[in-house]
Design a protein around this motif. Structure first.
Motif, short mmCIF file in Angstrom:
data_model
loop_
_atom_site.label_atom_id
_atom_site.label_comp_id
_atom_site.label_asym_id
_atom_site.label_seq_id
_atom_site.Cartn_x
_atom_site.Cartn_y
_atom_site.Cartn_z
N TYR A 134 16.11 9.49 -30.77
CA TYR A 134 14.66 9.65 -30.92
C TYR A 134 13.93 8.37 -30.51
O TYR A 134 12.87 8.43 -29.89
CB TYR A 134 14.32 9.98 -32.38
N THR A 135 14.50 7.24 -30.87
CA THR A 135 13.89 5.96 -30.48
C THR A 135 13.82 5.84 -28.96
O THR A 135 12.81 5.37 -28.41
CB THR A 135 14.70 4.78 -31.05
N ASN A 136 14.86 6.26 -28.30
CA ASN A 136 14.87 6.23 -26.84
C ASN A 136 13.76 7.10 -26.25
O ASN A 136 13.13 6.72 -25.25
CB ASN A 136 16.23 6.69 -26.31
N MET A 137 13.52 8.25 -26.86
CA MET A 137 12.43 9.11 -26.38
C MET A 137 11.09 8.39 -26.49
O MET A 137 10.26 8.45 -25.58
CB MET A 137 12.40 10.42 -27.17
N LEU A 138 10.89 7.69 -27.58
CA LEU A 138 9.64 6.94 -27.74
C LEU A 138 9.58 5.77 -26.77
O LEU A 138 8.52 5.48 -26.19
CB LEU A 138 9.51 6.44 -29.18
N ASP A 139 10.70 5.09 -26.58
CA ASP A 139 10.74 3.97 -25.64
C ASP A 139 10.38 4.42 -24.23
O ASP A 139 9.66 3.75 -23.50
CB ASP A 139 12.13 3.33 -25.62
N PHE B 126 8.86 7.37 -23.18
CA PHE B 126 7.75 8.27 -22.86
C PHE B 126 6.49 8.12 -23.72
O PHE B 126 5.46 8.70 -23.37
CB PHE B 126 8.23 9.73 -22.96
N SER B 127 6.53 7.40 -24.82
CA SER B 127 5.32 7.31 -25.66
C SER B 127 4.41 6.22 -25.14
O SER B 127 4.81 5.34 -24.38
CB SER B 127 5.70 7.06 -27.12
N GLY B 128 3.16 6.28 -25.57
CA GLY B 128 2.18 5.28 -25.17
C GLY B 128 0.77 5.84 -25.28
O GLY B 128 0.57 7.01 -25.65
N GLN C 288 1.64 4.16 -34.39
CA GLN C 288 1.06 3.09 -33.57
C GLN C 288 1.27 3.29 -32.07
O GLN C 288 0.91 2.42 -31.27
CB GLN C 288 1.65 1.74 -34.00
N SER C 289 1.83 4.41 -31.68
CA SER C 289 2.16 4.62 -30.27
C SER C 289 0.92 4.81 -29.40
O SER C 289 0.95 4.55 -28.20
CB SER C 289 3.05 5.86 -30.12
N GLY C 290 -0.16 5.28 -29.98
CA GLY C 290 -1.37 5.57 -29.20
C GLY C 290 -1.34 6.94 -28.54
O GLY C 290 -2.30 7.36 -27.90
N GLY C 291 -0.23 7.65 -28.71
CA GLY C 291 -0.10 8.99 -28.13
C GLY C 291 0.23 10.01 -29.19
O GLY C 291 -0.12 9.84 -30.36
#
Length: 459
Positions: free
Chosen positions: A241-246, A248-250, A282-285
């Motif tokens: 899950y962390t990798n998905m955020l790393d 693609f999130s933002g 805090q991702s902004g997305g």
């Protein structure tokens, strides 16, 4: 598979010998005689005209068709096809009228009418029935099912959300792998995009580009599947899950992550709502959590409330709970028109806004339907013999629902009574809603995808 002469049923090849002597013109029509939904959203004919009827037959097609038919045990009208090749350079001498694409037409009305334009080709009108009816019923039925889902979601948004702005992305097309062919994915995928803008069916986007002149009709987002999560192993679920955020999130970005590979409640309560909670906030997305198993009417509201326990919620102006913008849910398992309504009804009972959820729909959108879903048929309704028109119809005592229409037809519309099918010879000064869109190999009227969408939205 590209030979138009063979794009028919076997028995059609003998029909040129079956019409009355002196037959000059045959007029046929397509209608939805009824079915699951009271109206159909007409779409897809233009794709067929461009892909098939805008291409002429040639002598190679005739030779192949003759060889196949004779070996198959059915007659072949070689002289008729050679006449079309000689007189019309291989383009079919037929005229097609239709309602504008995107029209929401009550069942029981003519939506397409076909007639041969050359008296030597009276047999041709019904010969194209197989291909033409298939080209109409499938995308029209998909568009109709998609429209029903849109109406349901829109109603619940109006009742439980502050705005319906998110409606175009509330139903995502997951159906490409579940259909019988790539062409079905293309036509059905494009039909869904008449109503929505979310899809993973790339073939549908290409069909809309090729046949309806739109650069990009639908959109998607990065999303996980079980293989990309489970390949990390259960002990590596948090890392996956962390990798998905790393990746693609933002700011302003959306990422969807399937979260039930092992234990959905653990994933929500301890990973998304625990270890990664601050990261998500805090991702902004927006993170979209996807359950993919269980009874949807039970799992969906429970999952949303679990997310609310950890991420909080606000009460909107209509008194329903809404997750913060950083987190949402998509349900893509067991989704059809009925389950969407059932899920949203239970959410409303539990004071959960429809804002919290989007849906993904696969086989039920593009494959779990057939010609009888809306009872489509193409029937001859008039024949001209030696210059005199005669009604053609069927009226079986064993099934009144299959009673067909008589005469050359027209479609009228007024604000009081809506659409009505009438005889063309009784049209008078009233405007015919059927438009001539094709004649002798030429497309006379084209619709852009945006025009189709606007008409469908008006309903």
């Amino acid at each position: 598979m590209r030979n138009l002469i063979l794009n028919t049923d076997s028995y059609k090849t003998s029909h040129f010998l079956q019409y009355p002597p002196g037959a000059e013109y045959v007029s046929s029509y397509i209608e939805s005689r009824g079915g699951v939904y009271p109206a159909t959203l007409f779409f897809g004919l233009q794709a067929f005209l461009k892909e098939y009827l805008s291409r002429p037959i040639d002598i190679v097609d005739i030779e192949e068709a003759e060889a196949v038919c004779l070996a198959h045990g059915v007659p072949f009208n070689r002289s008729g096809w050679e006449y079309i090749l000689s007189a019309y350079q291989g383009y079919l001498p037929i005229e097609i009228e239709a309602v504008p694409e995107g029209t929401l037409l009550p069942t029981g009305n003519v939506m397409v009418q076909v007639i041969n334009t050359d008296p030597q080709c009276a047999w041709l009108t019904s010969y194209v029935e197989t291909a033409l009816l298939r080209a109409v019923w499938y995308p029209t039925t998909v568009a109709t099912v998609s429209r029903q889902c849109r109406d349901t979601i829109q109603r619940y948004l109006q009742e439980t959300a502050d705005t319906t702005d998110g409606l175009p992305f509330k139903l995502h097309d997951f159906g490409s792998r579940g259909v019988s062919s790539e062409e079905s994915a293309a036509l059905g995928g494009a039909a869904h995009l008449v109503n929505f803008m979310g899809t993973d069916t790339l073939s549908g986007i290409l069909a809309a580009r090729r046949y309806y002149s739109i650069d990009m009709a639908g959109f998607s987002i990065p999303a996980a599947e079980h293989s990309t999560i489970t390949s990390w192993g259960q002990e590596g679920e948090t890392d996956a899950y962390t990798n998905m955020l790393d990746q693609f999130s933002g700011d302003g970005r959306i990422v969807a992550v399937v979260s039930d590979s092992w234990d959905l409640w653990h994933a929500i309560d301890n990973i998304w709502g625990g270890e990664l909670k601050t990261r998500v906030e805090q991702s902004g997305g927006t993170l979209v959590v996807r359950p993919d198993s269980g009874e949807p009417t039970e799992v969906v509201p429970e999952a949303i409330e679990h997310l609310m326990t950890h991420f909080g919620y606000r009460i909107n102006s209509k008194g329903y709970r809404v997750l913060p913008d950083c987190i949402r849910l998509i349900q893509g398992d067991g989704v059809d028109a009925d389950s969407i309504a059932a899920i949203l009804a239970i959410m409303k009972q539990r004071e959960l806004s429809a804002d919290n959820i989007a849906f993904g729909m696969g086989g039920a959108l593009l494959q779990r339907l057939n010609r009888d879903t809306q009872k489509f048929a193409m029937k001859a309704s008039a024949i001209c013999i030696n210059g005199q028109w005669h009604d053609v119809y069927k009226d079986p005592v064993t099934d009144p629902g299959k009673r067909s229409k008589r005469g050359r037809l027209a479609l009228i519309h007024d604000d009081a009574q809506g659409y009505q099918t009438v005889r063309a010879d009784e049209l008078g000064t009233r405007a015919n809603q059927l438009m001539t869109i094709f004649r002798n190999g030429k497309i006379l009227k084209e619709w852009t995808f945006e025009e189709v969408r606007q008409r469908a939205a008006q309903g």
